[in-house]
Design a protein around this motif. Structure first.
Motif, PDB file in Angstrom:
ATOM      1  N   ALA A 103      16.401 -38.916 -17.872  1.00 34.69           N
ATOM      2  CA  ALA A 103      16.382 -37.986 -16.621  1.00 34.69           C
ATOM      3  C   ALA A 103      17.583 -38.039 -15.770  1.00 34.69           C
ATOM      4  CB  ALA A 103      15.202 -38.211 -15.781  1.00 34.69           C
ATOM      5  N   VAL A 104      17.972 -39.208 -15.305  1.00 31.26           N
ATOM      6  CA  VAL A 104      19.214 -39.428 -14.606  1.00 31.26           C
ATOM      7  C   VAL A 104      20.612 -38.910 -15.289  1.00 31.26           C
ATOM      8  CG1 VAL A 104      20.854 -41.128 -13.545  1.00 31.26           C
ATOM      9  CG2 VAL A 104      18.210 -41.347 -13.488  1.00 31.26           C
ATOM     10  N   MET A 105      20.909 -38.925 -16.570  1.00 27.07           N
ATOM     11  CA  MET A 105      21.908 -38.712 -17.099  1.00 27.07           C
ATOM     12  C   MET A 105      22.257 -37.274 -17.630  1.00 27.07           C
ATOM     13  SD  MET A 105      22.813 -42.189 -19.214  1.00 27.07           S
ATOM     14  CE  MET A 105      24.405 -41.736 -19.332  1.00 27.07           C
ATOM     15  N   ARG A 106      20.925 -36.591 -17.764  1.00 24.65           N
ATOM     16  CA  ARG A 106      21.002 -35.272 -18.322  1.00 24.65           C
ATOM     17  C   ARG A 106      21.250 -34.347 -17.542  1.00 24.65           C
ATOM     18  NH1 ARG A 106      19.107 -32.688 -23.129  1.00 24.65           N
ATOM     19  NH2 ARG A 106      18.067 -30.562 -22.884  1.00 24.65           N
ATOM     20  N   ARG A 107      22.213 -33.512 -17.759  1.00 24.98           N
ATOM     21  CA  ARG A 107      22.699 -32.455 -16.982  1.00 24.98           C
ATOM     22  C   ARG A 107      22.543 -30.995 -17.603  1.00 24.98           C
ATOM     23  NH1 ARG A 107      24.920 -33.722 -12.247  1.00 24.98           N
ATOM     24  NH2 ARG A 107      25.572 -35.900 -11.537  1.00 24.98           N
ATOM     25  N   LYS A 108      22.664 -29.841 -16.925  1.00 25.20           N
ATOM     26  CA  LYS A 108      22.677 -28.501 -17.521  1.00 25.20           C
ATOM     27  C   LYS A 108      23.934 -28.177 -16.986  1.00 25.20           C
ATOM     28  CE  LYS A 108      19.182 -25.934 -17.753  1.00 25.20           C
ATOM     29  NZ  LYS A 108      18.037 -24.988 -17.164  1.00 25.20           N
ATOM     30  N   ILE A 109      24.932 -28.081 -18.058  1.00 20.74           N
ATOM     31  CA  ILE A 109      26.389 -27.706 -17.880  1.00 20.74           C
ATOM     32  C   ILE A 109      26.740 -26.488 -18.024  1.00 20.74           C
ATOM     33  CG2 ILE A 109      28.483 -28.573 -18.146  1.00 20.74           C
ATOM     34  CD1 ILE A 109      27.349 -31.222 -18.874  1.00 20.74           C
ATOM     35  N   HIS A 143      23.654 -33.793 -22.685  1.00 18.73           N
ATOM     36  CA  HIS A 143      23.662 -32.875 -21.852  1.00 18.73           C
ATOM     37  C   HIS A 143      23.179 -31.373 -22.538  1.00 18.73           C
ATOM     38  CE1 HIS A 143      25.284 -35.492 -19.044  1.00 18.73           C
ATOM     39  NE2 HIS A 143      26.234 -35.668 -19.842  1.00 18.73           N
ATOM     40  N   GLU A 144      22.643 -30.716 -21.702  1.00 18.51           N
ATOM     41  CA  GLU A 144      22.262 -29.248 -22.135  1.00 18.51           C
ATOM     42  C   GLU A 144      23.489 -28.415 -21.727  1.00 18.51           C
ATOM     43  OE1 GLU A 144      19.017 -25.709 -21.115  1.00 18.51           O
ATOM     44  OE2 GLU A 144      18.487 -27.831 -20.811  1.00 18.51           O
ATOM     45  N   VAL A 145      24.248 -27.633 -22.605  1.00 18.51           N
ATOM     46  CA  VAL A 145      25.431 -27.096 -22.367  1.00 18.51           C
ATOM     47  C   VAL A 145      25.097 -25.449 -22.722  1.00 18.51           C
ATOM     48  CG1 VAL A 145      27.925 -26.740 -22.834  1.00 18.51           C
ATOM     49  CG2 VAL A 145      26.522 -28.901 -22.898  1.00 18.51           C
ATOM     50  N   TYR A 146      25.604 -24.681 -21.710  1.00 16.42           N
ATOM     51  CA  TYR A 146      25.653 -23.138 -21.998  1.00 16.42           C
ATOM     52  C   TYR A 146      26.890 -22.879 -22.873  1.00 16.42           C
ATOM     53  CZ  TYR A 146      26.023 -18.178 -21.106  1.00 16.42           C
ATOM     54  OH  TYR A 146      26.130 -16.662 -21.470  1.00 16.42           O
ATOM     55  N   ASP A 147      26.893 -22.498 -23.701  1.00 15.65           N
ATOM     56  CA  ASP A 147      28.271 -21.895 -24.471  1.00 15.65           C
ATOM     57  C   ASP A 147      28.437 -20.391 -24.476  1.00 15.65           C
ATOM     58  OD1 ASP A 147      30.157 -21.548 -26.409  1.00 15.65           O
ATOM     59  OD2 ASP A 147      29.198 -22.533 -27.928  1.00 15.65           O
ATOM     60  N   PHE A 148      29.585 -20.075 -23.596  1.00 18.06           N
ATOM     61  CA  PHE A 148      29.600 -18.259 -23.673  1.00 18.06           C
ATOM     62  C   PHE A 148      30.018 -17.924 -24.815  1.00 18.06           C
ATOM     63  CE2 PHE A 148      33.864 -19.922 -22.572  1.00 18.06           C
ATOM     64  CZ  PHE A 148      34.832 -18.934 -23.124  1.00 18.06           C
ATOM     65  N   ASN A 165      23.709 -12.498 -18.792  1.00 20.91           N
ATOM     66  CA  ASN A 165      23.719 -13.796 -19.461  1.00 20.91           C
ATOM     67  C   ASN A 165      24.284 -14.690 -18.545  1.00 20.91           C
ATOM     68  OD1 ASN A 165      22.388 -12.439 -21.492  1.00 20.91           O
ATOM     69  ND2 ASN A 165      23.996 -12.393 -22.974  1.00 20.91           N
ATOM     70  N   ASP A 166      25.585 -14.421 -18.256  1.00 21.89           N
ATOM     71  CA  ASP A 166      26.540 -15.715 -17.603  1.00 21.89           C
ATOM     72  C   ASP A 166      25.901 -15.827 -16.253  1.00 21.89           C
ATOM     73  OD1 ASP A 166      28.082 -15.566 -19.948  1.00 21.89           O
ATOM     74  OD2 ASP A 166      29.715 -14.533 -18.940  1.00 21.89           O
ATOM     75  N   ILE A 167      25.702 -15.078 -15.522  1.00 21.30           N
ATOM     76  CA  ILE A 167      25.060 -15.226 -14.207  1.00 21.30           C
ATOM     77  C   ILE A 167      23.798 -16.016 -14.127  1.00 21.30           C
ATOM     78  CG2 ILE A 167      24.044 -13.230 -13.489  1.00 21.30           C
ATOM     79  CD1 ILE A 167      26.465 -15.207 -11.129  1.00 21.30           C
ATOM     80  N   MET A 204      24.765 -19.621 -15.032  1.00 17.29           N
ATOM     81  CA  MET A 204      25.288 -20.124 -14.049  1.00 17.29           C
ATOM     82  C   MET A 204      24.173 -20.609 -12.898  1.00 17.29           C
ATOM     83  SD  MET A 204      28.398 -17.758 -13.701  1.00 17.29           S
ATOM     84  CE  MET A 204      29.036 -18.234 -12.056  1.00 17.29           C
ATOM     85  N   GLU A 205      22.956 -19.864 -12.653  1.00 17.07           N
ATOM     86  CA  GLU A 205      22.187 -20.011 -11.516  1.00 17.07           C
ATOM     87  C   GLU A 205      21.116 -21.192 -12.205  1.00 17.07           C
ATOM     88  OE1 GLU A 205      20.269 -16.258 -11.080  1.00 17.07           O
ATOM     89  OE2 GLU A 205      21.974 -15.788  -9.483  1.00 17.07           O
ATOM     90  N   ALA A 206      20.967 -21.385 -13.368  1.00 12.13           N
ATOM     91  CA  ALA A 206      20.041 -22.322 -14.113  1.00 12.13           C
ATOM     92  C   ALA A 206      21.122 -23.638 -14.036  1.00 12.13           C
ATOM     93  CB  ALA A 206      19.842 -21.869 -15.701  1.00 12.13           C
ATOM     94  N   CYS A 207      22.384 -23.748 -14.112  1.00  8.36           N
ATOM     95  CA  CYS A 207      23.187 -24.901 -14.409  1.00  8.36           C
ATOM     96  C   CYS A 207      23.191 -25.619 -13.080  1.00  8.36           C
ATOM     97  CB  CYS A 207      24.287 -24.569 -15.394  1.00  8.36           C
ATOM     98  SG  CYS A 207      24.119 -24.364 -16.927  1.00  8.36           S
ATOM     99  N   ASP A 208      23.314 -26.861 -13.202  1.00  7.12           N
ATOM    100  CA  ASP A 208      23.415 -27.747 -11.744  1.00  7.12           C
ATOM    101  C   ASP A 208      24.977 -28.129 -12.014  1.00  7.12           C
ATOM    102  OD1 ASP A 208      23.749 -30.086 -13.601  1.00  7.12           O
ATOM    103  OD2 ASP A 208      21.581 -30.148 -13.614  1.00  7.12           O
ATOM    104  N   THR A 209      25.737 -27.904 -13.219  1.00  7.16           N
ATOM    105  CA  THR A 209      27.280 -28.377 -13.054  1.00  7.16           C
ATOM    106  C   THR A 209      28.165 -27.528 -13.834  1.00  7.16           C
ATOM    107  OG1 THR A 209      26.176 -30.961 -13.188  1.00  7.16           O
ATOM    108  CG2 THR A 209      28.566 -30.499 -14.316  1.00  7.16           C
ATOM    109  N   CYS A 210      29.449 -27.441 -13.378  1.00  7.28           N
ATOM    110  CA  CYS A 210      30.206 -26.811 -13.984  1.00  7.28           C
ATOM    111  C   CYS A 210      31.660 -27.481 -14.486  1.00  7.28           C
ATOM    112  CB  CYS A 210      30.838 -25.915 -12.961  1.00  7.28           C
ATOM    113  SG  CYS A 210      32.208 -24.641 -13.693  1.00  7.28           S
TER     114      CYS A 210
END
Length: 197
Positions: free
Chosen positions: A54-60, A83-88, A130-132, A135-141
């Protein structure tokens, strides 16, 4: 206090809040396991596994360019790190990703008015949604250079929202003062992965 100090303070507060939520979730899990009569050692083992995950996993959200050669490696390394990653380039919708050339092959010749009007094209509207949403769902960019206006707009949106924003600069670039808005500037994959811990 500089913008960078304020941004770092926000991240520290966000991490503290995340840790509180994790401790709360762990206490719920412990009660659940205790009801199942697990041994105390099993409870601690499960608690440590959960905390580490939980501490290390990010939504990127990885912001970059279609022409960026580093992008696939960054996405792969972030996923390997858990990490969970959004791939555009390969959005969850199953679409092949958005390119202005799919809207109009002569997009580089548009007048300012045509540019504005094509922002309302159904393909552009769908990809923006899709992108926005991502972005709203992710905690990191993670901004992967070199890249253009869209990626920088996305990274600025993240920074403005107080979300962790990191610029990854794997090759020589023209310096940009406003990167001081971001939480970190990393120059290697290892630095990037460390910054996400």
């Amino acid at each position: 206090m500089t913008a960078l100090d304020a941004s770092s303070a926000k991240v520290r507060i966000s991490k503290q809040n995340t840790k509180r939520k994790i401790v709360f979730l762990v206490s719920i899990l412990e009660r659940k396991y205790l009801r199942r009569s697990q041994s105390y050692k099993e409870i601690l083992d499960n608690r440590n596994i959960f905390l580490n995950f939980a501490v290390m996993r990010r939504k990127i959200y990885v912001a970059s360019s279609w022409r960026n050669g580093y992008y696939p490696e960054v996405v792969a390394k972030l996923r390997e790190a858990g990490h969970e990653v959004y791939d555009f380039r390969n959005p969850p919708s199953g679409d092949p990703g958005f390119k202005w050339g799919n809207v109009d092959p002569r997009f580089m010749e548009w007048s300012p008015e045509e540019y504005r009007d094509h922002l309302m094209h159904p393909k552009a509207v769908k990809q923006f949604k899709n992108d926005i949403e991502a972005m709203e769902a992710c905690d990191t960019c993670v901004l992967v250079l070199p890249c253009g206006r869209s990626a920088h707009t996305e990274a600025g949106w993240f920074a403005g929202r107080g979300k962790l924003t990191i610029a990854y600069i794997p090759e020589r670039q023209e310096p940009e003062l406003m990167y001081k808005l971001f939480n970190k500037v990393c120059c290697s994959i290892d630095e990037l992965l460390d910054a996400l811990k």
